[in-house]
Scaffold this motif. Structure first.
Motif, PDB file in Angstrom:
ATOM      1  N   ALA A  57       5.539  -2.074  -5.779  1.00  0.00           N
ATOM      2  CA  ALA A  57       4.525  -3.108  -5.559  1.00  0.00           C
ATOM      3  C   ALA A  57       3.831  -2.890  -4.218  1.00  0.00           C
ATOM      4  N   THR A  58       4.606  -2.477  -3.214  1.00  0.00           N
ATOM      5  CA  THR A  58       4.020  -2.233  -1.894  1.00  0.00           C
ATOM      6  C   THR A  58       3.056  -1.046  -1.945  1.00  0.00           C
ATOM      7  N   VAL A  59       3.463   0.012  -2.625  1.00  0.00           N
ATOM      8  CA  VAL A  59       2.591   1.186  -2.711  1.00  0.00           C
ATOM      9  C   VAL A  59       1.307   0.854  -3.479  1.00  0.00           C
ATOM     10  N   GLU A  60       1.431   0.035  -4.519  1.00  0.00           N
ATOM     11  CA  GLU A  60       0.221  -0.368  -5.249  1.00  0.00           C
ATOM     12  C   GLU A  60      -0.724  -1.141  -4.333  1.00  0.00           C
ATOM     13  N   SER A  61      -0.166  -1.980  -3.479  1.00  0.00           N
ATOM     14  CA  SER A  61      -0.990  -2.729  -2.534  1.00  0.00           C
ATOM     15  C   SER A  61      -1.645  -1.788  -1.517  1.00  0.00           C
ATOM     16  N   MET A  62      -0.900  -0.782  -1.050  1.00  0.00           N
ATOM     17  CA  MET A  62      -1.472   0.216  -0.127  1.00  0.00           C
ATOM     18  C   MET A  62      -2.666   0.929  -0.752  1.00  0.00           C
ATOM     19  N   CYS A  63      -2.521   1.281  -2.032  1.00  0.00           N
ATOM     20  CA  CYS A  63      -3.615   1.991  -2.710  1.00  0.00           C
ATOM     21  C   CYS A  63      -4.862   1.116  -2.767  1.00  0.00           C
ATOM     22  N   ALA A  64      -4.654  -0.150  -3.108  1.00  0.00           N
ATOM     23  CA  ALA A  64      -5.792  -1.051  -3.246  1.00  0.00           C
ATOM     24  C   ALA A  64      -6.462  -1.304  -1.900  1.00  0.00           C
ATOM     25  N   LYS A  65      -5.650  -1.339  -0.812  1.00  0.00           N
ATOM     26  CA  LYS A  65      -6.209  -1.717   0.490  1.00  0.00           C
ATOM     27  C   LYS A  65      -6.713  -0.540   1.312  1.00  0.00           C
TER      28      LYS A  65
END
Lengths: 81, 81
Positions: A57-65
């Motif tokens: 979930a954290t990596v997905e957030s990094m990708c989006a941001k």
């Protein structure tokens, strides 16, 4: 610690100046059979997290941001080991 | 036509300024669990050739001459359907 590999590529149909320039350079070097060249990038991230679900979930957030531009790029996230 | 995907990465132990900068930026955004970030690139090439053996040999030559820097990078070549 969890490791993820993110593959970021341009969305199909968008121009790829780096690929076009490389294709021309290869032709100039005599590689006349080259039809198309495209570039992408891989980002490997080691991350501490409570569990693999939180890590993803954290990596997905990094990708989006930060790591990908959703207007022109798409990405896939793979967990390793 | 043959398609190859070339994965180019820095050799282990060499500094990766892009990765280090991205790790700092992720920390600044609050992703404090990030331990390490490294970047690589993928190059996808479509090429016309007499046969798959010739195509692979040509791509290997391209890597040596233009697509990778053998001093600091290593690469792998995968044939795709």
């Amino acid at each position: 610690m969890y490791t993820f590999v993110i593959q970021v590529d341009r969305k199909p149909g968008l121009s790829d100046p780096e690929g076009a320039t490389t294709a021309r350079a290869l032709h100039d070097l005599g590689f006349t059979g080259v039809e198309h060249v495209s570039f992408g990038r891989t980002i490997t991230i080691d991350i501490d997290a409570e569990n693999s679900h939180d890590a993803l979930a954290t990596v997905e957030s990094m990708c989006a941001k930060l790591l990908a531009n959703p207007v022109i790029e798409h990405y896939t996230i793979d967990a390793t080991s």
